[in-house]
Design a protein around this motif. Structure first.
Motif, short mmCIF file in Angstrom:
data_model
loop_
_atom_site.label_atom_id
_atom_site.label_comp_id
_atom_site.label_asym_id
_atom_site.label_seq_id
_atom_site.Cartn_x
_atom_site.Cartn_y
_atom_site.Cartn_z
N ILE A 133 -21.89 -6.11 -18.46
CA ILE A 133 -23.13 -5.90 -17.91
C ILE A 133 -23.34 -7.03 -16.64
N MET A 134 -23.34 -6.64 -15.36
CA MET A 134 -24.07 -7.62 -14.57
C MET A 134 -25.65 -7.72 -14.15
N THR A 135 -26.08 -8.62 -13.73
CA THR A 135 -27.57 -8.71 -13.57
C THR A 135 -27.51 -9.12 -12.07
N GLY A 136 -28.61 -8.67 -11.53
CA GLY A 136 -29.25 -9.15 -10.19
C GLY A 136 -28.39 -8.78 -8.99
N LEU A 137 -27.48 -7.40 -9.11
CA LEU A 137 -26.71 -7.20 -8.00
C LEU A 137 -27.60 -6.29 -7.01
#
Length: 197
Positions: A133-137
Motif C-alpha cells: 500500500i502506497m499513500t499520498g500518490l
C-alpha cells in the motif's frame, strides 16, 4: 491480527509493517482477505474516464482461470499494489504494527493485480493476499507506477515454457515421452538433429 468487523465505516485492523522510503510516499505491507479488498478497491478504467482512467478492461475468462487455480488449492504469492485514497483514512500504529482503515468503497486504487484480486473474489475461498500500500500518490504518480510495473514486464518466452514443462509432465505420460524424445534427438551425438533443435 484483530478480528474484522464487516460493517461499512468500521475500522479494519490488519498486521502490517512500514517500509522506509526516500520520498514523502509511505509504503506499507500487509495481508488482507479478498472479502475485504473487493469492498474497498476500485480500478481506474480508461474506457470509463478517458481523462483519468488508465487500466484495461477485466478479462472474464482470466478471472475464471484465476478462481479455478485458487480453488485447486494453489496460492498466488505476488502482492497486489494499491494506492490509498482519501476515503481510506489509513492509519499505522508503529508499536502494534497494525495498519487500519475505514471500510469504504473506493478506499484503494488498484495499481497492479486487478485480475488476481477480482479473480480471487470469484473463488470459493476467502483468499488472503499480500498487499503493498502506497499513500499520498498523485494521479500522475499512480500512472507512472502502473507504467513502470506493467511496461517493463516481459512474458516468459514460449521456448522456455516448453523447456520447463519437463518438470511438470508425469512419468509415463505422452508429454514426458515427447520431451524425452526431443532431448534425445537434440543431445545424442549420433542424431542428425544434434544441437539443432
Amino acid at each position: 491480527m484483530k478480528k474484522n468487523v464487516k460493517t461499512q465505516n468500521q475500522r479494519q485492523h490488519f498486521f502490517g509493517i512500514e517500509i522506509p522510503t526516500t520520498t514523502d510516499t509511505q509504503l506499507f505491507f500487509s495481508a488482507i482477505p479478498v472479502s475485504v479488498l473487493s469492498k474497498v478497491c476500485e480500478v481506474s478504467r480508461a474506457d470509463e474516464d478517458s481523462k483519468k482512467g488508465y487500466q484495461r478492461l477485466l478479462s472474464h475468462g482470466r478471472l475464471r482461470q484465476i478462481a479455478e487455480y485458487l480453488d485447486e488449492g494453489k496460492i498466488i504469492p505476488g502482492a497486489l499494489i494499491l494506492s490509498a485514497q482519501p476515503p481510506t483514512n489509513l492509519e499505522y500504529n508503529k508499536e502494534e504494527k497494525v495498519v487500519s482503515f475505514v471500510l469504504n468503497p473506493k478506499s484503494f486504487l488498484v495499481i497492479d493485480g486487478q485480475h488476481r484480486l477480482f479473480g480471487a473474489s470469484e473463488s470459493k475461498s476467502d483468499i488472503t493476499f499480500p498487499v503493498s500500500i502506497m499513500t499520498g500518490l498523485s494521479l500522475e504518480e499512480e500512472v507512472q507506477y502502473f507504467n513502470d510495473i506493467n511496461g517493463e514486464q516481459k512474458g516468459v518466452p514460449r521456448t522456455l515454457q516448453l523447456e520447463i514443462a519437463k518438470f511438470l509432465a508425469p512419468e509415463g505420460s505422452n508429454e514426458k515421452t515427447r520431451i524425452n524424445l526431443f532431448h534425445a534427438l537434440n543431445e545424442r551425438p549420433d542424431s542428425p538433429l544434434c544441437n539443432r533443435m
